[in-house]
Every structure is written in C-alpha cells, then in structure tokens.
Design a protein around this motif. Structure first.
Motif, PDB file in Angstrom:
ATOM      1  N   VAL A  24     -18.141 -26.171  11.381  1.00  0.00           N
ATOM      2  CA  VAL A  24     -17.860 -26.504   9.986  1.00  0.00           C
ATOM      3  C   VAL A  24     -16.663 -25.676   9.539  1.00  0.00           C
ATOM      4  N   SER A  25     -15.620 -26.372   9.088  1.00  0.00           N
ATOM      5  CA  SER A  25     -14.409 -25.637   8.724  1.00  0.00           C
ATOM      6  C   SER A  25     -14.522 -25.123   7.294  1.00  0.00           C
ATOM      7  N   GLY A  26     -14.179 -23.881   7.110  1.00  0.00           N
ATOM      8  CA  GLY A  26     -14.155 -23.264   5.803  1.00  0.00           C
ATOM      9  C   GLY A  26     -12.777 -22.706   5.553  1.00  0.00           C
ATOM     10  N   TRP A  27     -12.496 -22.437   4.316  1.00  0.00           N
ATOM     11  CA  TRP A  27     -11.214 -21.868   3.936  1.00  0.00           C
ATOM     12  C   TRP A  27     -11.475 -20.541   3.252  1.00  0.00           C
ATOM     13  N   THR A  28     -10.663 -19.542   3.577  1.00  0.00           N
ATOM     14  CA  THR A  28     -10.791 -18.212   2.986  1.00  0.00           C
ATOM     15  C   THR A  28      -9.454 -17.812   2.373  1.00  0.00           C
ATOM     16  N   GLY A  29      -9.522 -17.348   1.135  1.00  0.00           N
ATOM     17  CA  GLY A  29      -8.317 -16.898   0.455  1.00  0.00           C
ATOM     18  C   GLY A  29      -8.534 -15.527  -0.164  1.00  0.00           C
ATOM     19  N   GLU A  30      -7.429 -14.829  -0.422  1.00  0.00           N
ATOM     20  CA  GLU A  30      -7.512 -13.498  -1.018  1.00  0.00           C
ATOM     21  C   GLU A  30      -6.323 -13.288  -1.944  1.00  0.00           C
ATOM     22  N   ILE A  31      -6.606 -12.644  -3.078  1.00  0.00           N
ATOM     23  CA  ILE A  31      -5.570 -12.264  -4.040  1.00  0.00           C
ATOM     24  C   ILE A  31      -5.715 -10.769  -4.263  1.00  0.00           C
ATOM     25  N   ARG A  32      -4.600 -10.056  -4.191  1.00  0.00           N
ATOM     26  CA  ARG A  32      -4.659  -8.605  -4.402  1.00  0.00           C
ATOM     27  C   ARG A  32      -3.435  -8.130  -5.157  1.00  0.00           C
ATOM     28  N   GLY A  33      -3.626  -7.023  -5.841  1.00  0.00           N
ATOM     29  CA  GLY A  33      -2.529  -6.438  -6.592  1.00  0.00           C
ATOM     30  C   GLY A  33      -2.839  -4.999  -6.961  1.00  0.00           C
ATOM     31  N   ARG A  34      -1.903  -4.359  -7.646  1.00  0.00           N
ATOM     32  CA  ARG A  34      -2.061  -2.953  -8.044  1.00  0.00           C
ATOM     33  C   ARG A  34      -1.914  -2.817  -9.545  1.00  0.00           C
ATOM     34  N   VAL A  35      -2.483  -1.732 -10.060  1.00  0.00           N
ATOM     35  CA  VAL A  35      -2.315  -1.374 -11.465  1.00  0.00           C
ATOM     36  C   VAL A  35      -1.921   0.097 -11.491  1.00  0.00           C
ATOM     37  N   VAL A  36      -0.818   0.399 -12.200  1.00  0.00           N
ATOM     38  CA  VAL A  36      -0.325   1.775 -12.247  1.00  0.00           C
ATOM     39  C   VAL A  36      -0.068   2.213 -13.693  1.00  0.00           C
ATOM     40  N   CYS A  37       0.029   3.511 -13.870  1.00  0.00           N
ATOM     41  CA  CYS A  37       0.393   4.108 -15.149  1.00  0.00           C
ATOM     42  C   CYS A  37       1.837   4.587 -15.047  1.00  0.00           C
ATOM     43  N   ASP A  38       2.703   4.013 -15.879  1.00  0.00           N
ATOM     44  CA  ASP A  38       4.105   4.416 -15.984  1.00  0.00           C
ATOM     45  C   ASP A  38       4.157   5.513 -17.050  1.00  0.00           C
ATOM     46  N   VAL A  39       3.926   6.750 -16.633  1.00  0.00           N
ATOM     47  CA  VAL A  39       3.732   7.883 -17.540  1.00  0.00           C
ATOM     48  C   VAL A  39       4.881   8.054 -18.523  1.00  0.00           C
ATOM     49  N   CYS A  40       6.108   7.924 -18.070  1.00  0.00           N
ATOM     50  CA  CYS A  40       7.255   8.137 -18.953  1.00  0.00           C
ATOM     51  C   CYS A  40       7.689   6.856 -19.674  1.00  0.00           C
ATOM     52  N   GLY A  41       7.060   5.734 -19.349  1.00  0.00           N
ATOM     53  CA  GLY A  41       7.406   4.485 -20.009  1.00  0.00           C
ATOM     54  C   GLY A  41       8.828   4.046 -19.758  1.00  0.00           C
ATOM     55  N   ASP A  42       9.380   4.422 -18.598  1.00  0.00           N
ATOM     56  CA  ASP A  42      10.775   4.108 -18.292  1.00  0.00           C
ATOM     57  C   ASP A  42      10.946   2.890 -17.396  1.00  0.00           C
ATOM     58  N   SER A  43       9.871   2.164 -17.143  1.00  0.00           N
ATOM     59  CA  SER A  43       9.888   0.934 -16.336  1.00  0.00           C
ATOM     60  C   SER A  43      10.342   1.143 -14.898  1.00  0.00           C
ATOM     61  N   TYR A 137       0.602  -0.063 -17.079  1.00  0.00           N
ATOM     62  CA  TYR A 137       0.181   0.472 -18.379  1.00  0.00           C
ATOM     63  C   TYR A 137       1.048   1.682 -18.674  1.00  0.00           C
ATOM     64  N   GLN A 138       1.186   1.997 -19.976  1.00  0.00           N
ATOM     65  CA  GLN A 138       1.957   3.155 -20.405  1.00  0.00           C
ATOM     66  C   GLN A 138       1.123   3.966 -21.386  1.00  0.00           C
ATOM     67  N   PRO A 139       1.423   5.247 -21.510  1.00  0.00           N
ATOM     68  CA  PRO A 139       0.686   6.059 -22.484  1.00  0.00           C
ATOM     69  C   PRO A 139       1.125   5.721 -23.913  1.00  0.00           C
ATOM     70  N   VAL A 140       0.225   5.909 -24.841  1.00  0.00           N
ATOM     71  CA  VAL A 140       0.557   5.690 -26.247  1.00  0.00           C
ATOM     72  C   VAL A 140       1.577   6.736 -26.681  1.00  0.00           C
TER      73      VAL A 140
END
Length: 147
Positions: A24-43, A137-140
């Motif tokens: 029986v054929s099945g399909w498998t997929g994956e989505i991945r990514g990162r989340v970081v803090c840009d402390v100085c807000g300088d992009s 994300y950036q600090p307030v």
C-alpha cells in the motif's frame, strides 16, 4: 497432520497480509523551520541573537483532495519546529501556510517585520522536507549595547 496444515494456512495468510500492507503506497511530507530572537532588531542575525525554544507556530495545509489540515508546533531547544504527516498519495499536501503564533520568551515577544506568515506550494515527493524561512521576534526594548 491436520494441525500442521492449519498452521501452514495461518502462516500463509499472515505472509499475504504483510505483503499487502507493505505494498500500500503512502505519502510522507515534512515542514520545518526556525524561530529566532533578533535582539538588536537590526534584521541581521549576529552573535547577540539566539533561537527561541517553545515558540508556537501554526501550519495550515490544503490537500490535493481539498481537505484542510491545521497543525500546531513548538520549537525545540535549537529553535526548530517540525510538522510531519503520512497519508495516501491522493490526499497529500498541495499548498500550505506557516505562521508564527507566539513567543514565550519574556524579552523577545514582538514579531519582526516580514514574519507574519509564509504561503507555499508543497511539490515534494514522498519523504522530502520543505524548509520555511526563519520567523523572527524582536524585544520590545532594545538593549543599550545595540545602540
């Protein structure tokens, strides 16, 4: 002799069932990514920036058959989130939207520009992963050492 025949028949049925399940054929997929803090807000990511553990990300996908699937993921200690699914080939993902929901880091809670969400087509064959652009994300209040 009769017991031996019954045992052979049962073994044959089990073997046929295993072959059927594996074919029986099945399909498998994956989505991945990162989340970081840009402390100085300088992009730009520098040595002062860090990954965000526990950040929440939502991934919404529509399948080839038109079903809408909603996933919720949290980042690990390396700031990486992963969504994976195994389904019939006819129901595989067609298009998805990944978007950040929240950061639980007390100093880095403001969503950076350009991180509201990412739409993409999912054209990968079974077993492959799609990498989503990093959410920031950036600090307030930007620390004084950044100014």
């Amino acid at each position: 002799m009769e017991a031996m025949k019954q045992k052979m028949i049962v073994e044959l049925i089990v073997l046929l069932m295993m072959v059927f399940v594996l074919s029986v054929s099945g399909w498998t997929g994956e989505i991945r990514g990162r989340v970081v803090c840009d402390v100085c807000g300088d992009s730009s990511l520098g040595p002062e920036d860090h990954v965000l553990e526990g950040a929440e990300v939502a991934v919404l996908c529509i399948t080839k058959s038109g079903e809408v699937l909603n996933y919720q993921a949290f980042t690990d200690a390396k700031g990486i989130y992963t969504v994976a699914e195994t389904m019939p080939e006819s129901d595989r993902w067609d298009a998805c939207l990944a978007r950040p929901i929240s950061s639980f880091h007390e100093h880095c809670t403001r969503l950076g520009g350009g991180s509201s969400g990412i739409k993409f087509s999912y054209n990968h064959p079974s077993g492959y992963s799609h990498a989503v652009r990093t959410f920031v994300y950036q600090p307030v209040n930007v620390p004084t050492y950044c100014i």
